[in-house]
Design a protein around this motif. Structure first.
Motif, PDB file in Angstrom:
ATOM      1  N   ALA A  47       0.863  -1.569  -0.071  1.00 35.43           N
ATOM      2  CA  ALA A  47       0.010  -0.040  -0.013  1.00 35.43           C
ATOM      3  C   ALA A  47       0.846   1.264   0.033  1.00 35.43           C
ATOM      4  CB  ALA A  47      -0.787  -0.079   1.285  1.00 35.43           C
ATOM      5  N   VAL A  48       1.810   1.367   0.899  1.00 36.58           N
ATOM      6  CA  VAL A  48       2.652   2.582   0.822  1.00 36.58           C
ATOM      7  C   VAL A  48       3.570   2.578  -0.511  1.00 36.58           C
ATOM      8  CG1 VAL A  48       4.596   3.486   2.144  1.00 36.58           C
ATOM      9  CG2 VAL A  48       2.978   2.296   3.395  1.00 36.58           C
ATOM     10  N   ALA A  49       3.986   1.404  -1.002  1.00 36.19           N
ATOM     11  CA  ALA A  49       4.888   1.652  -2.000  1.00 36.19           C
ATOM     12  C   ALA A  49       4.031   2.200  -3.114  1.00 36.19           C
ATOM     13  CB  ALA A  49       5.260   0.206  -2.599  1.00 36.19           C
ATOM     14  N   GLY A  50       2.786   1.766  -3.414  1.00 35.83           N
ATOM     15  CA  GLY A  50       1.771   2.165  -4.315  1.00 35.83           C
ATOM     16  C   GLY A  50       1.675   3.519  -4.267  1.00 35.83           C
ATOM     17  N   ALA A  51       1.392   4.246  -2.976  1.00 36.28           N
ATOM     18  CA  ALA A  51       1.271   5.479  -2.954  1.00 36.28           C
ATOM     19  C   ALA A  51       2.548   6.367  -3.316  1.00 36.28           C
ATOM     20  CB  ALA A  51       1.026   5.860  -1.391  1.00 36.28           C
ATOM     21  N   ILE A  52       3.732   5.852  -3.076  1.00 35.67           N
ATOM     22  CA  ILE A  52       4.805   6.566  -3.506  1.00 35.67           C
ATOM     23  C   ILE A  52       4.998   6.478  -5.077  1.00 35.67           C
ATOM     24  CG2 ILE A  52       7.363   6.583  -3.451  1.00 35.67           C
ATOM     25  CD1 ILE A  52       7.003   5.378  -0.537  1.00 35.67           C
ATOM     26  N   VAL A  53       4.977   5.114  -5.567  1.00 36.38           N
ATOM     27  CA  VAL A  53       4.968   5.076  -7.131  1.00 36.38           C
ATOM     28  C   VAL A  53       4.041   5.940  -7.870  1.00 36.38           C
ATOM     29  CG1 VAL A  53       4.507   3.211  -9.138  1.00 36.38           C
ATOM     30  CG2 VAL A  53       5.770   2.511  -6.938  1.00 36.38           C
ATOM     31  N   ASP A  54       2.857   6.222  -7.258  1.00 40.03           N
ATOM     32  CA  ASP A  54       2.015   7.113  -7.987  1.00 40.03           C
ATOM     33  C   ASP A  54       2.462   8.507  -8.029  1.00 40.03           C
ATOM     34  OD1 ASP A  54       0.177   5.257  -8.853  1.00 40.03           O
ATOM     35  OD2 ASP A  54      -1.193   5.496  -6.947  1.00 40.03           O
ATOM     36  N   GLN A  55       3.467   9.029  -7.418  1.00 37.41           N
ATOM     37  CA  GLN A  55       3.943  10.225  -7.149  1.00 37.41           C
ATOM     38  C   GLN A  55       4.864  10.440  -8.534  1.00 37.41           C
ATOM     39  OE1 GLN A  55       2.237  12.346  -5.075  1.00 37.41           O
ATOM     40  NE2 GLN A  55       1.314  10.726  -4.656  1.00 37.41           N
ATOM     41  N   PRO A  56       4.932  11.499  -8.989  1.00 37.20           N
ATOM     42  CA  PRO A  56       6.005  11.750 -10.351  1.00 37.20           C
ATOM     43  C   PRO A  56       7.395  11.604  -9.767  1.00 37.20           C
ATOM     44  CG  PRO A  56       4.326  13.700  -9.917  1.00 37.20           C
ATOM     45  CD  PRO A  56       4.224  12.743  -8.788  1.00 37.20           C
TER      46      PRO A  56
END
Length: 421
Positions: free
Chosen positions: A365-374
């Motif tokens: 979940a945390v990695a997904g949120a980070i990956v979604d950022q530019p």
């Protein structure tokens, strides 16, 4: 003893062949069912969100019930628990197949069936690792094979995460129906679990004299075990993050889902190779220090991944870095067998599974949120590395709870070996 002779000794142990080979086949569902379930629910409802929720319920229900099954196995023996869940789990999967025919309107039933399937998954990994611990107990004449046995179990277990998704993919190519993959997983779990449960080391289980201590928090109140679970959670978080980051990396480089699967597969191959090699070593340092160094090595491998410019270099780095994973997990399993009292081992190993699953969900979940950022992709690798560094520090403290528990275990081992001679 040469490396070959160590593994030959493990292979020739009573039940060793079945634990190694059938133990993998029986647990193919760990690699097959989550993916097959996801694809089935998505195909049935047309919604990835619903499929993800069903998969989450499957995983969380299994993680929540697993310690209960482990405690029950510590009290009545592993065979009755395995026999019961060997029947209940396939029935729950059949129920899921039937309910899913109702489409989107059947979502409440799909969620319930998914949770039941997760809750009834047999506690195979805990039972198998407990069996290896018992088979190499002091006085068995095979205590010197424990490290090799745990390394073989941990390394071969990596194949579950390679073969399972590959088998699902192959069945989809042939049948174009995820229900076939789910049914195949049910059959493998049913047959393999019954076979494992019938082994003498499972059936002739003897309750340990300290089994009456498995009340309340059980192994959670054992000194050092909580600190070990912190490290387990960190590894789970990193693995869960990688499950999101690597496919995202493949997608950003035009490779799509298939490339992501290949990259995760070669990561598992590197881990298995590293684990088999590590099982032949005899490091002089204490297990907590070994664990600290290995956690640091896994953290370093994630930092290296963050700097890889293309999929080919990432694949090479995954193979090399993956070689640190199974050794870390081998030491983790050895620490469980050392720290937890004999009467709590099944529950202790199931807590490891539970915490790892929870960490994986959080990491993803945390990695997904980070990956979604530019520009977030490399920072997601850094996040996983940072979590592992913190875990390494927890394991490295010379006066910490894990180190103290290991020293107490060493004293008990010396006393037991003296008594055996």
């Amino acid at each position: 003893m040469t490396a070959l002779r160590q593994y030959l000794g493990v292979w020739q142990m009573p039940g060793g062949r079945v634990l190694l080979i059938v133990g993998i086949l029986a647990r193919l569902g760990i690699g097959m069912t989550p993916l097959a379930l996801l694809l089935l629910v998505q195909e049935t409802t047309g919604r990835y969100a619903a499929a993800g929720l069903a998969g989450g319920m499957y995983a969380l229900a299994g993680a929540a019930i697993s310690p209960v099954a482990g405690r029950l196995a510590d009290r009545i023996g592993p065979s009755p628990v395995l026999w019961t869940t060997a029947v209940l789990h396939p029935l729950a999967l059949v129920g899921l197949l039937l309910v899913s025919r109702g489409g989107e309107a059947a979502l409440p039933g799909i969620f319930v069936a998914s949770a039941l399937a997760g809750a009834t998954y047999p506690p195979l990994t805990a039972a198998i690792r407990r069996a290896w611990t018992d088979a190499t107990a002091v006085g068995s004449g095979r205590h010197g094979l424990r490290e090799a046995a745990m390394a073989a179990e941990t390394s071969l277990f990596e194949l579950v995460f390679v073969l399972g998704p590959m088998l699902v993919a192959a069945l989809l190519v042939v049948t174009h129906d995820p229900a076939t993959a789910l049914a195949t997983s049910a059959v493998a779990t049913f047959a393999g679990t019954l076979w494992i449960a019938s082994l003498p080391i499972m059936r002739h289980w003897v309750r340990h004299v300290d089994a009456d201590t498995t009340r309340g928090l059980g192994p959670l109140k054992v000194g050092g075990f909580g600190a070990l679970l912190v490290c387990v959670a960190a590894l789970g978080t990193a693995f869960g993050a990688a499950g999101v980051i690597v496919p995202a990396y493949a997608g950003q480089h035009g490779g799509g889902d298939s490339l992501g699967g290949v990259l995760l597969g070669v990561w598992g191959v590197g881990s298995a190779i590293g684990g088999i090699w590590f099982g032949t070593r005899r490091p002089a340092m204490a297990l907590p220090r070994q664990f600290a160094w290995l956690l640091g090595a896994v953290a370093l491998s994630f930092l290296v991944l963050a700097a890889m410019p293309n999929p080919l270099s990432l694949g090479i780095a995954l193979v090399v870095g993956g070689a640190t994973i199974a050794p870390a997990l081998t030491v983790e399993n050895n620490l469980v067998g050392r720290i937890a009292p004999a009467g709590m081992l099944n529950e202790a190993y199931t807590w490891v599974v539970t915490v790892s699953v929870a960490g994986s969900a959080a990491g993803g979940a945390v990695a997904g949120a980070i990956v979604d950022q530019p520009g977030g992709l490399p920072w997601a690798f850094v996040f996983a590395a940072a979590v592992l560094v913190l875990a390494s520090l927890v394991a490295a403290v010379p006066t910490g709870p894990m180190a103290r528990a290991d020293r107490r275990a060493a004293e008990r081992l010396e006393q037991a070996m003296a008594a055996a001679h």
